[in-house]
Design an enzyme around this catalytic site. Structure first.
Site: not given
Ligand code: PGA
Ligand code: ZN
Length: 416
Positions: A200, A332
């Protein structure tokens, strides 16, 4: 009807990790929409299944055979109806037949096509003409856990959040300055630091957890003083990744400590106080609603947020609300498979005075729709990283939305 669906096509594209993902294109009489699905590295057990057996190839076949024939001729503006149809077409509880990522991309691409057909931006199409509040950007400056490798910290994300700021542009700039300052401190502390970053875009240094907290806090305080923008530190502990169900404790390999649930609670309360944290996500593993509730009661002036815990799921969340678990929730869309499902969970949170946090996933595709979703859903916070290609695509889209709103634009309030 300008918004009548004429075709739905699926194709295979890649996310920032190079993994295959699905992209959907929807054509209407007067418009065109396109959306893809992200993927997670630390996925919650309660999430819908991203793809049917056979992966993206199978998902593409199912779009052609099952989804397109049903949705052709339907009004793209009927989001609820379309999302209900997606549930019916799939017919399972967890979208295992067509895939939750497939369903999410269809749902979002349809909304995108409706907006395009009406000549409106997506945030007004979904949120209404009077929508004008921008979210505060919550972004990670140091990363570890499943988003990094080697000797990075055990905690997945060390985050920064401008809590008092007049414009989104200033908020984004403050986060970038903190990210840069953290980078400079990391090099000072470790001459061998190569500048490596995780999925990220957060720095992935060889560092213990509390050292990372010290550096993030220092950079945050300095930038706050220099810019006059009050910025604070937060964490995503993604504690399900640390939890060992056999040993019944949280394992911190980098720090070489194990903590049982009681010790974890004590540790989290201690760092909230010591570093004046304003945000802690998933401090306990995804089934431990009790410890979450206890922490929520004891922590002061800090958002306690559930991601893997709630997985944007209405039922899990309603149970959590009843038990006093947390005061914020990660939203999400691909955890539940449609925009309507994500919206209903968001509304449930708003009614119960939880803070909904619209969120990216670690495996994004550079598309920026969640910028619009955050504004449309009236989320006071968006978690979208600070820098890295896919993150900056979302941040820049919010900068554009702010400009588009002109005089009407205003920052949402973060209730702390
Ligand atoms: P992810 O996690 O890798 O499942 O997108 C990001 C998060 O835990 O916020
Ligand atoms: Zn998270």
């Amino acid at each position: 009807m300008p918004t009548k669906i004429q075709s739905i096509t699926a194709q295979k594209i890649f996310n920032i990790r190079g993994e295959e993902t699905i992209e959907i294109e929807v054509k209407t009489k007067n418009g065109f929409g396109r959306a893809s699905a992200p993927s997670g590295a630390s996925r919650g057990k309660g999430e819908v299944v991203p793809y049917p057996e056979g992966g993206v190839d199978q998902a593409m076949k199912r779009v052609k055979e099952l989804v397109e024939p049903q949705l052709i001729g339907i009004d793209a503006q009927g989001q609820e109806k379309i999302d209900l149809m997606l549930h019916q077409i799939d017919g399972t509880q967890d979208f295992r037949k067509i895939g939750g990522n497939t369903s999410y991309a269809v749902s979002l691409a349809t909304a995108d096509a409706a907006a395009s057909s009406m000549g409106r931006p997506l945030f007004t199409q979904l949120g209404g003409q009077l929508t004008s509040e921008l979210p505060h950007p919550l972004g990670n400056v140091i990363g570890g856990g499943k988003h990094a490798r080697g000797k990075a910290p055990d905690i997945q994300e060390f985050l920064v959040l401008p809590v008092k700021v007049n414009t989104f542009l200033d908020a984004a700039k403050a986060n970038i300055l903190i990210h840069q300052r953290v980078g400079a401190y990391l090099l000072k502390k470790d001459k061998t630091f190569t500048g490596g970053r995780g999925d990220e875009g957060a720095w992935a240094p060889n560092l213990k957890n509390e050292d990372a907290l010290e550096i993030a806090t220092k950079a945050c305080e300095e930038v706050s003083d220099e810019t006059g923008i009050k910025c604070k530190v937060g964490l995503d502990m993604a504690a399900s990744s640390l939890w060992d169900p056999k040993k019944k404790c949280y394992i911190y390999p980098r720090d070489e400590v194990d903590r049982d649930s009681g010790e974890q609670l004590e540790f989290v309360l201690n760092i909230i106080q010591k570093y004046k944290l304003v945000y802690v996500e998933d401090p306990f593993h995804e089934e431990d609603f009790e410890s979450f509730a206890e922490l929520t009661k004891k922590a002061k002036k800090c958002l306690i947020c559930g991601d893997d815990l709630f997985v944007t799921n209405k039922e899990r969340f309603a149970y959590g609300i009843e038990k006093g678990v947390g005061n914020a929730i990660i939203i999400k869309g691909n955890q539940v498979g449609t925009l309507t499902d994500a919206w209903e969970t968001t509304i449930l949170g708003q009614k119960a005075e939880y803070v909904p946090v619209m969120s990216h996933r670690s495996g994004e595709t550079t598309e920026a729709h969640i910028a619009h979703l955050a504004v449309a859903f009236r989320c006071p916070i968006i978690k979208a990283g600070v820098i890295e290609g896919a993150r900056i695509a979302i941040i820049n889209e919010l900068v554009r939305i702010e400009k588009m709103l002109g005089e009407r634009a205003k920052m949402a309030t973060v209730p702390l």
